[in-house]
Design an enzyme around this catalytic site. Structure first.
Site, mmCIF file in Angstrom:
data_model
loop_
_atom_site.group_PDB
_atom_site.id
_atom_site.type_symbol
_atom_site.label_atom_id
_atom_site.label_comp_id
_atom_site.label_asym_id
_atom_site.label_seq_id
_atom_site.Cartn_x
_atom_site.Cartn_y
_atom_site.Cartn_z
ATOM 1 C CB THR A 139 4.544 1.482 -0.740
ATOM 2 O OG1 THR A 139 3.401 1.842 0.035
ATOM 3 C CG2 THR A 139 4.096 0.884 -2.052
ATOM 4 N N GLY A 178 -3.462 2.585 3.173
ATOM 5 C CA GLY A 178 -4.734 3.150 3.613
ATOM 6 C C GLY A 178 -5.135 2.566 4.960
ATOM 7 C CD GLU A 421 -3.059 -2.637 -6.248
ATOM 8 O OE1 GLU A 421 -2.423 -3.646 -6.596
ATOM 9 O OE2 GLU A 421 -3.348 -2.381 -5.061
#
Lengths: 660, 660
Positions: A139, A178, A421
């Protein structure tokens, strides 16, 4: 042990342990789960202060420490089965996140599945020994769901046989992965591949970010933490701006697509190959929804059994909160939902593993249905579970707002599943696309199989058309009959959505605009479809249960689940002529009876989830029910209590008093 | 300025400034509000780092500093009007809390209203000069809503003419009061008064907690912070355990009830005297619901106008998110709700001030109705607004989860309104009590007036009884007709609840059990009543608006609000025979049209709320729409980015790599 909660347990009408075995998938699985849990619980290395007392930097620090310890311990204990690792992690994470999560969930699996042989030999040992600490950077600041919109470029330079990576705009900066901010020294970067003057779309590249010796960012790599969030305080979600970063040609993951030394692009054999992981993760999330809601219900129901408040009958002692009908109405349908989602999660897991076998043999036939199902169910369950966690929290009164209840942590760590997701509305529309396609096939005379077979013409012709046309046949006391009602509702709403598209097309708008102008109806149809699937799977699960006591209480829960859904969507059932007005009153009445019937089993039903106190980390949800003394003890450890007089008194209040 | 958002503003069909004046209550009020806001915005003392980057102790420190500064500045500027002070505070607080909030909201007002003359002379100057820093300590660890359950005791000792205060149990420890933990040196403590061997119920006492010189807790006073919460990080909500704390007899607030020197208890003249404040605060919260939702809509709608994602038509550029019907369906009804609640808040404020006049003249006649209305509306609006804030947050995709969106802060700081000042379900049941009482009066032949006059027999006999009995008369395009439908729905649901109680009584259960066994129906009836009131007040507001453009757009919003409520509760409207199935389809169709109709005015409608960037403190909600560059800039200030390499790398990751 609090006498109230002891009495609750004595009054239960079924064997809690047997239900736990069903939830775990067998007595042996329960045993092994508890063994693994006790490894963490008894481990002094994992005893730590409540993370809520720490600053964000300290929380990140503590999380990295735990992850590093875990890696060594799992090797020491020889735990390598993914399910067992998952179980081990669940305990030490509690309601928080793991610092190295993406390394395990995305970096390693991507290497396993997308490296060619030479790449595998080089990268997998580096990653498995954590010399290469990795994440997965997809992203971007301005781009999420829509992959084709991603802007990062990887341009092949045949002169040096390198790819040159760039973030050409502000919106192209990688955002959110992350572990990207501070932890990782490598990332798998998704970028638009350019070679020989042509763009070939998104491909994956291994990009070194930081020196493997000093951890200092490499030239051209602008990397950092994206700042505090609603939750996930332990995770360094990061940004990554690439400025002419050069990587060798061999850093493109080349199991399927390839770029040859001269820059020639070689297409992958199939575009469905990377499809499976996504389906798997969404299926997992359905199970997570069950677990998050189960934890929340455990906390709220245990606390409601020891909390006394107000009065029902004047002069009598304050009753347990759980004796209020409104409290039962808040919590018991959510308890039923938690069970439903746990069973749906088991089902999705089973189906996934069955279909994976087929896929590895090249049979993709069941994938579209599973894909549609996992997308819709992911959205359906995460929305309901998120709202449900907050209902549980508020059902604990003011104390639910304290971090000692654990409910804020459960909420902020679960609610992002509605977005990541695959954003939920987009997911619902993906399922709708499958439903509409199936509907059209059926209308064209094809015979559908599988979960959408109810859209076949023959089935649809049996549906009642309106309130007046024919008497309804739903029996509100019979679960099978209710499953049928949910099915017919889904069929009807899919039909309504299809007709809405049709009507739009008649206004001469394009197919795409007709779709967008019917999106509300499409989401509604998907929602009804998912609801049907959940009710159906819950009912099917009952058939597998032999023990009479357990079967009885789960049947009550399933009926409650089905009837409450009908009450919440009564408009749909009336509108489609599936229920009559008098039947709706029956539903309300029956719901109240079911609440009263479940009341004595409520605590036992949450006990059966078998979350130990260490995993709940909730003062309100303690197994022993001794809430208040532990709340006082917890509060005294608050960092603000380290000194009797806070420095702000001397800095601001005393001077203020002197001035006035 | 982002060109997308400029274009949105150019396309608006009404004068934004005129709508702002209506929201403020007049052009002069808008002017004055902006003057006050600019005082804060231009003040270098109030420029500070985003609180989200600080530890809790630092946040508390920063909040105390701001409060101390504010006190001096308000005096300097000569601002003393409560509304203007409120406005000033709104700006410097942003989406956070004030450290000294309870001193202003509860400590001072209680002194003003409950001190006798001598007490007033002593305490008010101490409190107004902040020598006495106070809070209001009512709730206890084990007790909240039910005041009679509070356990703290104040026992009069005539020998020394003192009260002896005690927390006799763990559950009696005072818990939650804002400012109690570290800030206050005094508290008004609510305790059960014992004198001459008898308990006379709850009374208020001024209890010194800390030395006025050193701020160290006094003997017998165990006081501290209750620990981290979901939000309110800046506030030291506290605990207080009293161990034989002696205070002079004169520390009991004696304007009404008294204890004489010998211990003789003198009753207060009326128990309604302290009733008004509660009603006022609940009315205020209704306005807060409007403001919290208005802020959230401002952020989500502005961001939806500059965010491009996915595709509607293949090959075309990614459209603005706001062009998706699903996005409009999420946000525009909430925008309508924000307007509705702002107008209801204005109404409640007006009514309160009118009735306060009557009360001060001893006329309590309108108080029960206002009490019932404020209780129900507080619950109704806070529940919807809380859920709505989360919808706005998730409508911003992943970035809504970042603290830079401000939406997490808005949520965690608003959502406690569902619990404090009367737990929402309890509030709904209080309103239900008034409705059932009114219904019974009407059934007994009394003629009701005011808002519940629809429960009069004559009105009720006009209601349709079922789908089949008579044709419905609702016109789904006419707001007045929809108000009527909401009214009849409320009447019907009150009747259903009353009948449920009747049926329970026929089973020979007690009145109290019959009430509890009908609680679900009672809450539902209250909800319908409140919904009716909101729709009615929104419609009434339109009558006051002269400007054609503004009137037109607000009419569209009001219609959207009414129709969306009908769609969400379609079961009720079908069940009560108020709408037919074909009409429900009309409602769905009309809703879609209204969404499309509002689309060009959406940004202008949130601009009219006139929240400056400093108050929103949201990167996504910026007026100029330049979101992404500022997001990057914000992230770079994250504390985790202070060093390139976090210490945890050297502590845990490097050693781990060395071991494997």
């Amino acid at each position: 042990m609090n006498p109230d909660i002891t009495r609750e347990r004595e009054n239960a009408t079924f064997n809690v342990e047997k239900l736990t075995h069903i939830l775990d998938g067998g007595i042996e699985k329960t045993k092994r789960r508890r063994e693994i849990e006790s490894l963490v619980i008894s481990d002094p290395d994992f005893q730590s202060e409540d993370l809520n007392f720490l600053s964000r930097s300290e929380r990140y620090d503590a999380a990295v420490k735990k992850s590093a310890q875990m890696i060594l311990k799992l090797r020491e204990y020889g735990i390598s089965d993914p399910e067992e690792i998952y179980c081990y992690k669940s305990v030490f994470r509690g309601n928080h996140q793991e610092a190295l999560g993406l390394h395990f969930v995305m970096f390693l699996p991507t290497l396993y599945t997308q490296c060619n042989k030479e790449q595998f030999k080089k990268w997998v040992p580096l990653a498995e020994s954590f010399k290469a600490l990795g994440t997965y950077a997809q992203t971007e600041l301005g781009h999420g769901t829509h992959l084709r919109g991603l802007e990062t470029t990887a341009t092949y330079d045949p002169a040096t046989q390198e790819f040159v990576l760039n973030s050409p705009t502000i919106t192209s900066i990688k955002w959110w992965p992350g572990g990207l901010g501070k932890t990782s020294n490598h990332a798998i970067v998704l970028a638009q591949l350019h070679t020989q003057g042509k763009c070939h779309g998104l491909h994956a590249f291994i990009v070194p970010l930081r020196s493997m010796n000093t951890h200092i960012p490499l030239p051209g790599v602008v990397v950092g933490d994206i700042g505090p969030k609603f939750g996930f305080d332990e995770v360094d979600n990061g940004y990554l701006k690439l400025e002419n970063v050069r990587i060798p040609r061999e850093h493109m993951l080349m199991k399927y697509a390839k770029v040859e030394a001269d820059g020639t692009y070689v297409k992958p054999p199939s575009d469905k190959l990377t499809y499976g992981t996504m389906v798997f993760i969404r299926s997992m999330i359905v199970g997570e929804a069950g677990r998050a809601l189960a934890k929340s219900c455990t906390i709220a129901i245990r606390y409601s059994s020891v909390r006394h408040q107000s009065e029902i009958r004047p002069g009598e002692p304050e009753p347990q909160i759980m004796d209020y009908q409104t409290q039962q109405y808040k919590l018991f349908p959510l308890l039923a939902t938690a069970y439903a989602y746990k069973f749906v999660g088991q089902y999705m897991n089973d189906v996934y593993h069955r279909i994976t076998g087929d896929i590895s043999q090249g049979d993709f036939s069941e994938l579209p249905e599973l894909h549609a199902l996992s997308a819709g169910l992911k959205a359906f369950t995460t929305w309901t579970a998120s709202a449900g966690i907050e209902v549980c929290r508020m059902a604990c009164g003011g104390h639910g707002y304290s971090r000692c209840s654990a409910l804020p942590d459960i909420y902020v760590n679960f609610v992002p599943t509605c977005t990541y997701e695959g954003e939920n509305t987009v997911m619902m529309l993906q399922t709708a696309r499958f439903l509409i396609k199936s509907y059209r096939q059926a209308s064209a005379g094809h015979q559908l199989s599988g979960i959408v077979s109810y859209l076949n013409e023959s089935e649809r012709s049996l549906q009642p058309q309106s309130v007046s046309s024919r008497p309804t046949v739903v029996n509100v006391n019979d679960l099978a009959s209710l499953v049928e009602a949910y099915k017919l509702r889904a069929a009807k709403l899919v039909e309504l959505a299809a007709k809405s598209i049709q009507q739009e097309l008649q206004k001469r708008v394009s197919q795409e605009d007709a779709w967008n102008n019917s999106a509300i109806d499409l989401v509604r149809a998907s929602d009804a479809h998912c609801h049907y699937v959940v009710v159906k799977l819950f009912a099917a699960k009952l058939g597998e249960i032999g023990d009479t006591g357990v079967h009885s209480v789960l049947s009550t829960l399933a009926l409650l689940y089905a009837l409450q859904g009908i009450q919440q969507h009564s408009g749909d059932f009336l509108q489609t002529g599936l229920l009559s007005v008098p039947q709706l009153s029956q539903v309300s009445q029956r719901l109240k009876e079911l609440l009263a019937q479940l009341r004595p089993n409520a605590v036992a039903l949450v006990d059966a989830f078998d979350y130990c106190d260490e995993m709940l980390n909730s003062v309100l949800g303690r197994y022993d029910g001794n809430v208040y003394e532990h709340m006082f003890e917890w509060a005294r450890r608050s960092p603000l209590n380290k000194t009797e007089v806070h420095e702000s008194y001397h800095k601001y209040l005393k001077p203020l008093q002197a001035k006035l």
